[in-house]
Structures are given as structure tokens and as C-alpha cells.
Design an enzyme around this catalytic site. Structure first.
Site, PDB file in Angstrom:
ATOM      1  N   LYS A  75       0.837  -1.199   0.000  1.00 50.18           N
ATOM      2  CA  LYS A  75       0.000   0.000   0.000  1.00 50.18           C
ATOM      3  C   LYS A  75       0.873   1.251   0.000  1.00 50.18           C
ATOM      4  O   LYS A  75       1.903   1.298   0.667  1.00 50.18           O
ATOM      5  CB  LYS A  75      -0.890  -0.059   1.250  1.00 50.18           C
ATOM      6  CG  LYS A  75      -1.870   1.089   1.439  1.00 50.18           C
ATOM      7  CD  LYS A  75      -2.662   0.813   2.716  1.00 50.18           C
ATOM      8  CE  LYS A  75      -3.629   1.914   3.064  1.00 50.18           C
ATOM      9  NZ  LYS A  75      -4.383   1.605   4.312  1.00 50.18           N
ATOM     10  N   SER A 151      -9.240   1.865   3.834  1.00 46.53           N
ATOM     11  CA  SER A 151      -8.434   2.603   2.873  1.00 46.53           C
ATOM     12  C   SER A 151      -7.564   1.705   1.978  1.00 46.53           C
ATOM     13  O   SER A 151      -7.014   2.168   0.972  1.00 46.53           O
ATOM     14  CB  SER A 151      -7.511   3.583   3.605  1.00 46.53           C
ATOM     15  OG  SER A 151      -6.651   2.920   4.512  1.00 46.53           O
ATOM     16  N   SER A 175      -9.386  -0.612   7.988  1.00 48.37           N
ATOM     17  CA  SER A 175      -8.928  -0.479   6.600  1.00 48.37           C
ATOM     18  C   SER A 175      -8.318  -1.726   5.990  1.00 48.37           C
ATOM     19  O   SER A 175      -8.003  -1.725   4.799  1.00 48.37           O
ATOM     20  CB  SER A 175      -7.928   0.672   6.487  1.00 48.37           C
ATOM     21  OG  SER A 175      -8.575   1.899   6.687  1.00 48.37           O
TER      22      SER A 175
END
Length: 480
Positions: A75, A151, A175
Site C-alpha cells: 500500500k 483505505s 482499513s
């Protein structure tokens, strides 16, 4: 072996192919790159390809490492790579260039993973969807009109579309578990302090942030946690080491567990009937596997939690913007005008909160943590929906359209069950056992006691065997 056959293998199986000499790490990587080139244009999961860097890693990969050069994605937020920008999906940080690996990245490399790209997220990771203005929306492989969650939605879409079998994510309010639920994957948030955020972060807003992965299989999640767990010097939070490796714990079935299940929102918000149905079906499955299942819930005041949490969550963006402004020697208010609408809203709220108010609120949340910990003194595991609804349509969290306050209310309805584990520092996982009649995945969440990821892994593996999910293929898979 044909290259497309790797699509059905998890990381553990891919590494075994390399260790046996059947394929090379470079062959695995090239297959993943070809898959990404085919699939990523349909979902926008990978926002920074790192093909040449990964090719060098795969070429040098040792079969003696845990994952033997298997391809991986991280990420584009906390997991820094030396010399590679970490954008945070924001215009104001898109050119930030770390000069060192984060401790977690160092451990991924040590485990033998070849990282060939960075995945999309919402700006600063502050929303439950992945629709940043900088990179554009990540689309859900099950329905490209829907959110992939956030996220870590880029990671979720990449794994669901079978670009990789596991990808790094971070979890400050759900997330990892949110995109796991939205994309039909397994996602575990570890106990507070299980994985280091060092050296760049110690306390990320009250210790709520945890790093780990989304994966197709439970065993990959366990093996990756074994490879990355443990503190580094100076960490403000640490979790005691497990009595044995999680991969070894998986070899045993769980004992007969006492499981509490809750279908109503503890925040007094609406819960979609599909999420209720998924939880009830999971409770029945657990009971059929020999566990004791009881409907129960901890006692919390929903109105107070919502009020305090709105203030607390505002500090995530406020802290980030203030830290950036200090480093650049510019006013935080001026920098805040350059971020997306929802983070502007969070900054405006957070800027009105005094340090004393923040500390009082944090102490209140510590009390909530004790309430949940005492509740889990009566039960081994707490079962709930993962989310308040199936994956929402894209634009549902658009603050330009709906305003920051309305989006915050929608945020809390969607995240009605995930935030408690972050505030209490408890391990929690989303397990993909249910799909709606329209074909959308809906996860169910299990939260365990602090330092007891082992029980969650054992239960997840039992559920995976009873109702396998990795063979399900989203429509994007079929059109690739």
C-alpha cells in the site's frame, strides 16, 4: 507449467514451486506482471508499478527464504521503500521520497517477497473507500460500479482480481477488514504492537493503526504475520510473542469456543439485512462446527461513542497535515486548503480540539477498551457483521457532493463494527463466507482477545475448510 496456472496458487504454494525447482521466482513475477497488465486497467488497483525493482529482487531471491521471491504489492502509505515515493494518495505528498525502508518493508524483503507495485488508497487513509483525486477510484472486481472499500482498497481489488494472492494493507478504523469484506477476502488486523510501525511512526493517533495483509487464504496471512511480527527498538507498544508460530498453530483445530454474536449496531445506526443475514448464517455455521454461540453484546453508550469518535477521527488528518506543515515551515491552515474536501473537514474539526480534550477523549476510549476486554473475558470470540452494508456505490463518500459532516455520518454507519478493535488494540478479522443475491461479498467479523491471534487463525481455517471461498471468481476475473 503454463503461466496462467499461477493465478490459482497462494503465496505459500508459489514459494513451494520455487523451492522444489519447478519454476523460478522470476517466472512467477513475470506471470504476475502480465496478469497486472491485463487486469489492472479494469480496476485501477496498482498506482505505481515497480517492475524493474522487483525483477532485481526476484533474480536474487533465495529459495531458502520463507516466500522464495514470490510477487507482492504494498500500500502506498506507511510501508516505505527506500528511494521510492510514498504518496499517501495526496497531491501534497505525492513526491515524498523516503531514504530508507520501513521496518515492515525490511521484513518483507527478508522473507523473500518481490514487491512489484504500490496499491491505491484514499487520501491519507481516512475513508472507508478508495477514490482519491490523485489516482482515481479503485473499482470493485465483483461490481465495478461499487467501492472496493478502504483505505486499503487497492490491495483488496488486486487480490480479488488475482493479480497477487496477498497484499499489504493498513488498518486504523477497519482499513484491512473493510476491503476484505467488500472484495470477498480474508483480512486480519493484529493486536496493537504486533507489527512495528517504525522507524517513522510510533504512536499513530492513540495506537489505532495496525499493518498486515489481505489474502486469499488463511495460511498466507498466518505465515506473513510470522515473518513480520515483533517490535523494533523504541516502539511505544509491543505485543508479547505467541507461544508458537501462527503457521504451526494452524495445524490444530480450535478448541470448543464460546462465541458471542451481535447483529445490531452498537452505534445505533442502520445495518443492512444482508449483513445481518451473513452474521446469522455464520453463527449457525459456527454452532454446527461444535462451538457454543450466544447472542450477546458489550454495553456501550452509542451517542457518546459517536460524538467522541467524530472528534477522535478528526485528529488523523489534523495530525498528518500539522506534521507536514511543521516540516515545511508553512502554516497548517494553508496546507489544509490543498487537500481533499473530507480531509479539509477533518482538519477544521481537529483544529478546534485542545490537547486536553484529546487526552480526555483518549482516556474515555481506553475505558471502552476495558469494557470490551471484560466482555471477552466471558467469551473467546465476538462475532458481528464486518460492515453496516455491502459495498456502496462509488461516490457514496464524496464530500464534494455530500459535505464533510454527512460523509462522516455515512462513515460511521458503514464502519459500525470495525472501530472497536482499533480503539481497544484487539485482533480482529473479516472472513468471506457470504455473498448477496446480487453477487456482492459480505464479510463477517470475529474479534478476539489481546494477543490471541492464534484462536482467530484456527477458527478462520476451520471456517475456510467448511465453506471454502478462494475458488469464487469475480466478474473481472472472468473478463481478464
Amino acid at each position: 507449467m503454463a503461466m496462467d496456472e499461477f493465478v490459482g496458487f497462494d503465496l505459500t504454494a508459489q514459494a513451494a514451486l520455487v523451492k522444489s525447482g519447478e519454476v523460478t521466482a522470476s517466472e512467477l513475477l513475470e506471470a504476475a506482471i502480465r496478469r497486472a497488465e491485463l487486469v489492472n486497467p479494469q480496476v485501477n488497483a496498482i498506482v505505481r508499478p515497480l517492475h524493474e525493482e522487483a525483477r532485481a529482487e526476484a533474480e536474487d531471491a533465495s529459495p531458502d527464504t520463507v516466500f522464495a521471491g514470490a510477487p507482492f504489492l504494498v500500500k502506498d502509505l506507511y510501508c516505505h521503500m527506500a528511494g521510492i515515493p510514498t504518496s499517501g494518495a495526496s497531491e501534497i505528498t505525492k513526491d515524498f521520497l523516503p531514504q530508507h525502508d520501513s521496518e515492515l518493508m525490511r521484513r518483507y524483503r527478508k522473507a523473500g517477497l518481490s514487491t512489484f507495485g504500490k496499491t491505491n488508497l484514499c487520501e491519507f487513509g481516512t475513508l472507508g473507500t478508495t477514490e482519491p483525486k490523485l489516482f482515481g477510484a479503485t473499482l470493485n472486481p465483483w461490481d465495478t460500479s461499487r467501492s472496493s472499500g478502504g483505505s486499503s482498497g487497492g490491495a483488496g481489488a488486486a487480490v480479488a482480481a488475482r493479480i497477487v494472492p496477498a497484499a499489504h494493507g493498513g488498518d486504523g478504523a477497519g482499513s484491512i477488514r473493510i476491503p476484505a469484506s467488500c472484495c470477498g477476502l480474508f483480512g486480519l488486523k493484529p493486536s496493537r504492537g504486533r507489527i512495528s510501525l517504525g522507524p517513522d511512526l510510533g504512536d499513530s493517533t492513540g495506537g489505532i493503526v495496525n499493518e498486515h495483509v489481505l489474502s486469499l487464504t488463511v495460511r498466507d496471512s498466518a505465515a506473513l504475520l510470522d515473518a513480520t511480527r515483533g517490535p523494533m527498538a523504541g516502539d511505544p507498544y509491543t505485543a508479547p510473542p505467541p507461544e508458537m508460530d501462527y503457521a504451526q498453530i494452524l495445524r490444530s483445530a480450535p478448541r470448543r469456543l464460546r462465541i458471542a454474536f451481535t447483529t445490531e449496531s452498537l452505534l445505533g445506526t442502520y445495518v443492512d439485512p444482508d449483513c445481518v443475514a451473513a452474521t446469522v448464517a455464520t453463527a449457525e455455521l459456527c454452532e454446527s462446527l461444535g462451538h457454543d454461540v450466544v447472542e450477546a453484546r458489550p454495553s456501550l453508550d452509542p451517542g457518546t461513542y459517536r460524538t467522541y469518535y467524530k472528534r477522535f477521527w478528526a485528529m488523523t488528518a489534523t495530525r498528518a497535515i500539522t506534521a507536514l506543515a511543521r516540516g515545511r515551515n508553512v502554516p497548517a491552515e494553508a496546507l489544509a486548503r490543498q487537500v481533499e474536501s473530507f480531509n479539509q473537514y477533518l482538519f477544521e474539526v481537529g483544529s478546534r480540539i485542545t490537547a486536553a480534550d484529546y487526552l480526555v477523549d483518549l482516556n474515555w476510549f481506553h475505558g471502552v477498551g476495558r469494557t470490551i476486554a471484560n466482555f471477552l473475558g466471558e467469551f473467546d470470540v465476538w462475532l458481528t457483521p464486518t460492515l453496516g452494508s455491502p459495498p456502496p456505490v462509488l461516490g457514496h463518500f464524496d464530500a464534494d457532493l455530500h459535505g464533510g459532516e454527512e460523509v462522516m455520518d455515512r462513515f460511521l454507519q458503514f464502519l459500525a463494527f470495525t472501530t472497536f478493535a482499533n480503539m481497544a488494540g484487539l485482533p480482529s478479522m473479516s472472513v468471506p463466507l457470504y455473498w448477496t443475491p446480487a453477487g456482492l461479498p459480505v464479510g463477517t467479523q470475529f474479534t478476539g482477545r489481546f494477543n490471541d491471534e492464534g484462536t482467530l487463525f484456527q477458527l478462520a481455517a476451520q471456517l475456510e475448510e467448511a465453506r471454502p471461498w478462494s475458488g469464487r471468481r469475480p466478474p473481472v476475473y472472468a473478463t481478464a
